[in-house]
Design a protein around this motif. Structure first.
Motif, mmCIF file in Angstrom:
data_model
loop_
_atom_site.group_PDB
_atom_site.id
_atom_site.type_symbol
_atom_site.label_atom_id
_atom_site.label_comp_id
_atom_site.label_asym_id
_atom_site.label_seq_id
_atom_site.Cartn_x
_atom_site.Cartn_y
_atom_site.Cartn_z
ATOM 1 N N PRO A 133 6.021 22.080 24.012
ATOM 2 C CA PRO A 133 5.493 20.718 24.142
ATOM 3 C C PRO A 133 4.320 20.474 23.198
ATOM 4 O O PRO A 133 3.469 21.343 23.005
ATOM 5 N N ALA A 134 4.289 19.266 22.620
ATOM 6 C CA ALA A 134 3.189 18.917 21.714
ATOM 7 C C ALA A 134 1.852 18.927 22.436
ATOM 8 O O ALA A 134 0.801 19.169 21.828
ATOM 9 N N GLU A 135 1.891 18.699 23.770
ATOM 10 C CA GLU A 135 0.647 18.667 24.549
ATOM 11 C C GLU A 135 -0.077 19.998 24.553
ATOM 12 O O GLU A 135 -1.241 20.084 24.972
ATOM 13 N N ILE A 136 0.594 21.065 24.087
ATOM 14 C CA ILE A 136 -0.066 22.375 24.044
ATOM 15 C C ILE A 136 -1.265 22.325 23.101
ATOM 16 O O ILE A 136 -2.172 23.160 23.180
ATOM 17 N N GLY A 137 -1.274 21.330 22.214
ATOM 18 C CA GLY A 137 -2.414 21.157 21.327
ATOM 19 C C GLY A 137 -3.668 20.712 22.051
ATOM 20 O O GLY A 137 -4.752 20.681 21.458
ATOM 21 N N GLY A 138 -3.546 20.385 23.342
ATOM 22 C CA GLY A 138 -4.713 20.022 24.131
ATOM 23 C C GLY A 138 -5.444 21.191 24.734
ATOM 24 O O GLY A 138 -6.479 21.016 25.400
ATOM 25 N N LEU A 139 -4.942 22.417 24.533
ATOM 26 C CA LEU A 139 -5.604 23.613 25.083
ATOM 27 C C LEU A 139 -6.788 23.968 24.188
ATOM 28 O O LEU A 139 -6.752 24.935 23.419
ATOM 29 N N SER A 140 -7.841 23.229 24.317
ATOM 30 C CA SER A 140 -8.955 23.308 23.375
ATOM 31 C C SER A 140 -9.703 24.635 23.404
ATOM 32 O O SER A 140 -10.430 24.951 22.469
ATOM 33 N N SER A 141 -9.539 25.430 24.481
ATOM 34 C CA SER A 141 -10.248 26.709 24.567
ATOM 35 C C SER A 141 -9.330 27.912 24.354
ATOM 36 O O SER A 141 -9.782 29.056 24.453
ATOM 37 N N ILE A 142 -8.079 27.670 24.050
ATOM 38 C CA ILE A 142 -7.085 28.752 24.030
ATOM 39 C C ILE A 142 -7.375 29.756 22.913
ATOM 40 O O ILE A 142 -7.750 29.381 21.795
ATOM 41 N N ILE A 143 -7.194 31.034 23.248
ATOM 42 C CA ILE A 143 -7.399 32.121 22.286
ATOM 43 C C ILE A 143 -6.083 32.861 22.019
ATOM 44 O O ILE A 143 -5.788 33.233 20.895
ATOM 45 N N ILE A 144 -5.284 33.041 23.085
ATOM 46 C CA ILE A 144 -4.030 33.793 22.961
ATOM 47 C C ILE A 144 -2.887 32.947 23.525
ATOM 48 O O ILE A 144 -2.975 32.447 24.652
ATOM 49 N N ILE A 145 -1.824 32.801 22.749
ATOM 50 C CA ILE A 145 -0.582 32.179 23.213
ATOM 51 C C ILE A 145 0.550 33.164 22.964
ATOM 52 O O ILE A 145 0.775 33.592 21.830
ATOM 53 N N ASN A 146 1.262 33.526 24.026
ATOM 54 C CA ASN A 146 2.412 34.427 23.911
ATOM 55 C C ASN A 146 3.625 33.753 24.539
ATOM 56 O O ASN A 146 3.706 33.605 25.755
ATOM 57 N N LEU A 147 4.582 33.341 23.705
ATOM 58 C CA LEU A 147 5.825 32.706 24.160
ATOM 59 C C LEU A 147 7.039 33.487 23.667
ATOM 60 O O LEU A 147 8.151 32.960 23.623
#
Length: 663
Positions: A133-147
């Motif tokens: 989802p494009a809304e994942i760009g709202g995770l302003s504090s995210i450091i790690i994404i594992n999909l």
């Protein structure tokens, strides 16, 4: 003194508001998450069921030091199966969401993007599908994404470039497409698989330290700003870099959607080619042009003659006149006729009726990739279970409609105390709907009572009653119906219990047989003219009698032992139970330790029947005269297990109360 008292009251008031806010918001979201998980074989979430327990004590939940907010959810490698509830986006203080290595299906909800405090998002090694989802760009504090290791499709959202703190991105082993070209400060232009879209992920080049894009369907070249990453991070794609390990070209055929679109002004190179072509055309001799015209005319005439001949043969073919309603799909190159009389004796319910009964289809009690199950209450007060097929109208073929009607008619003929009764069906076009409506057994599933700590199902007598009820239901389905009927997937999840613990066999997995039979016919059918499919000419329901009996053997051991068919720590139930089944002296070790008493003779009978069932080959449907039939198994259980109060029960003061409840 009065002012101090008021101040104290105010502080207490604020405290309770905080607690109530936590309970009504984040706890509600956690419960919705739990409801969307419909299989928990390792019981990791079993302590979530207590309404009076502190959520901070639930398995996998970590709270803030003040115990007023959830900051971490970590339920990884636990074999939980279900969907990601959109309500997760309401846990606004969440910092870590780790659900790695489970069987999560469906899509990633866009509400995840509301988690502004989230630092780690790990949904790797699941069965998730659809786009990121494009809304994942709202995770302003995210450091790690594992999909990684899912079935995600589509392109990489441009909004990822907004994540300025992102340091690790793992999206390998999915089905993502497009290019990894970036635009922005680096100056690299982006050409993605759609001419109307571009992915500006320049921010990733600045922030990422670790990334893995391998084993997708990305095309183009590795951007220069990603050259600091290992080359293995890009292998297994459809990219142009010669030093990469690419996918086979046969797999990249559908991925080569990145085109260089011509500008309004044709390049000189193309202009010269067109001019040469015009020159050749103009320089052809007149006799050659005349020959080409004559040849073309003759070919066209031959095609017209063949076409008219085919139409003539079609019009003169032998026709079959039948009083059936015609139904066809654009995908099918043949005609399917649907029997309008097949369901004349089955009640047809409207979607609006079921929507009201099931509280706007919000009361979900079961989920799978193919269907959803809702609980509802009709106007007269009767409770129902509604199973709805998850399929789009454009994917609904004539054969699916044919087999849907056949399945409804097949289920409608079931009429036994130990089988669930089909009350009707729903078939509508707008919105597209195909549903089955069963009577609901209000005491839940056998699986829930055995494995979720329900206090009601603790007695040996009730377990024996359930075992005999299941045997009687199978005997009815296999021996007393013509043609016989088998349960698609017989398990403790397919057995519902009434208030007095009478078991009801339900075939909620019947959609799988509909889909399988339809797909088989679509593969095997020949596309030669109109095809009329009569009910008795259709492929019959697959009768897996041997598989049902083998599954019944597993059920017997599950009911006696209280253990699930598979446990990660202890493996398969049947492997564990072998030593107890084969040694009479050790049979007592098979019994659920929660039971206060049991009958040894009953136990020996159940173990004997279970052994006979499990000795069958579940993949072999051939009759074997050396093996007992389900009728013989049922008679053995009925003749040797007494449902009256046993000697052990007589010594228990609780037995009489239990007997009164069962009666």
């Amino acid at each position: 003194m009065r002012s101090k008292f008021c101040s104290l009251a105010l502080l207490l008031g604020l405290f309770f508001v905080s607690c109530n806010g936590f309970a009504s918001n984040e706890v509600a979201a956690l419960r919705r998450f739990k409801e969307a998980i419909y299989e928990d074989p390792l019981l990791v979430m079993s302590n979530w069921n207590d309404p009076n327990s502190d959520p901070c004590d639930w398995t996998g939940i970590n709270c803030s030091p003040s115990k007023d907010h959830v900051i971490k959810i970590n339920i990884s490698a636990s074999s939980i199966k279900g969907f990601l509830a959109p309500e997760l986006g309401q846990i606004t203080y969440l910092q870590e969401l780790i659900l790695h290595g489970n069987i999560l299906i469906g899509t990633i909800p866009k509400e995840i993007g509301k988690l502004k405090n989230l630092k780690t998002l790990d949904l790797g090694n699941n069965h998730l599908m659809g786009p990121i989802p494009a809304e994942i760009g709202g995770l302003s504090s995210i450091i790690i994404i594992n999909l990684q290791s899912n079935g995600l499709t589509g392109k990489l959202p441009a909004e990822l470039g907004n994540l300025k703190y992102l340091r690790e991105l793992h999206i390998d082993r999915n089905r993502l497409q497009g290019t990894l070209h970036v635009a922005g400060a680096s100056g690299y232009q982006s050409k993605v698989y759609s001419s109307n879209s571009s992915a500006n992920i320049a921010g990733l080049c600045k922030s990422l330290k670790v990334a893995d894009f391998s084993y997708n369907f990305f095309v183009g070249n590795i951007p220069k700003c990603f050259e600091y990453l290992p080359r293995t991070s890009f292998q297994g794609n459809c990219m142009q870099n010669k030093d990469l390990k690419h996918r086979p070209s046969s797999q990249c055929g559908n991925a080569q959607l990145v085109k260089t679109h011509e500008s309004p002004s044709t390049p000189p190179k193309h202009q010269s080619a067109q001019m040469v072509a015009k020159h050749h055309k103009a320089s052809k001799p007149k006799w050659l042009l005349a020959l080409e015209i004559v040849t073309g005319s003759m070919v066209g005439l031959l095609i017209l003659v063949a076409l008219f001949s085919a139409i003539h043969r079609w019009n003169n073919r032998s026709s079959l006149i039948i009083p059936w309603k015609k139904s066809s799909s654009e995908k099918e190159k043949f005609t399917v006729y649907v029997d309008s009389e097949l369901l004349k004796d089955v009640s047809r319910l409207t979607r609006q009726e079921l929507e009201v009964a099931c509280e706007d289809f919000s009361n979900i009690i079961g989920l799978s990739t193919d269907s959803q199950i809702y609980k509802g209450t009709m106007k007269g007060g009767s409770e129902i279970a509604v199973i709805s097929l998850c399929v789009k109208q454009e994917d609904w073929t004539g054969y699916l409609e044919l087999y849907f009607q056949r399945e409804v008619a097949d289920l409608a003929r079931l009429n036994h105390e130990n089988t669930a009764k089909l009350l009707g069906y729903c078939k509508e076009t707008s919105p597209f709907t195909r549903m089955l409506v069963f009577e609901y057994a209000s005491n839940g599933t056998l699986y829930e009572h055995l494995h979720y700590g329900e206090a009601a199902l603790v007695s040996w007598a009730r377990r024996m009653k359930i075992i005999i009820g299941i045997a009687r239901g199978l005997k009815y389905l296999h021996m007393e119906l013509d043609p016989p009927f088998t349960i698609s997937e017989l398990s403790s999840n397919a057995i519902y219990l009434t208030e007095d613990f009478t078991p009801k066999l339900v075939d909620f997995e019947c959609w799988k047989t509909i889909l399988a039979r339809s797909e088989k016919n679509l593969r095997n059918i020949s596309n030669q003219g109109s095809i009329c499919v009569l009910p008795n000419g259709m492929e019959s329901r697959h009768l897996d009698v041997s598989g049902n009996i083998y599954a019944f053997g597993i059920l017997l051991v599950e009911v006696v032992s209280g253990r699930p068919p598979y446990c990660k720590d202890k493996g398969f139930l049947i492997e564990w139970a072998k030593e107890f089944l084969e040694t009479p002296e050790a049979m007592a070790g098979l019994v659920d330790p929660e039971l206060k008493h049991f009958n040894q003779e009953d136990l020996e009978t159940v173990c004997e029947v279970a052994s006979q069932c499990l000795n069958r080959d579940p993949t072999n449907n051939n009759n074997n005269n050396n093996k007992p039939s389900v009728q013989e198994l049922c008679e053995t259980l009925e003749s040797r297990i007494s449902l009256s109060i046993s000697a052990e029960l007589r010594s228990s003061s609780l037995a009489w109360a239990e007997l009164a409840l069962d009666s």
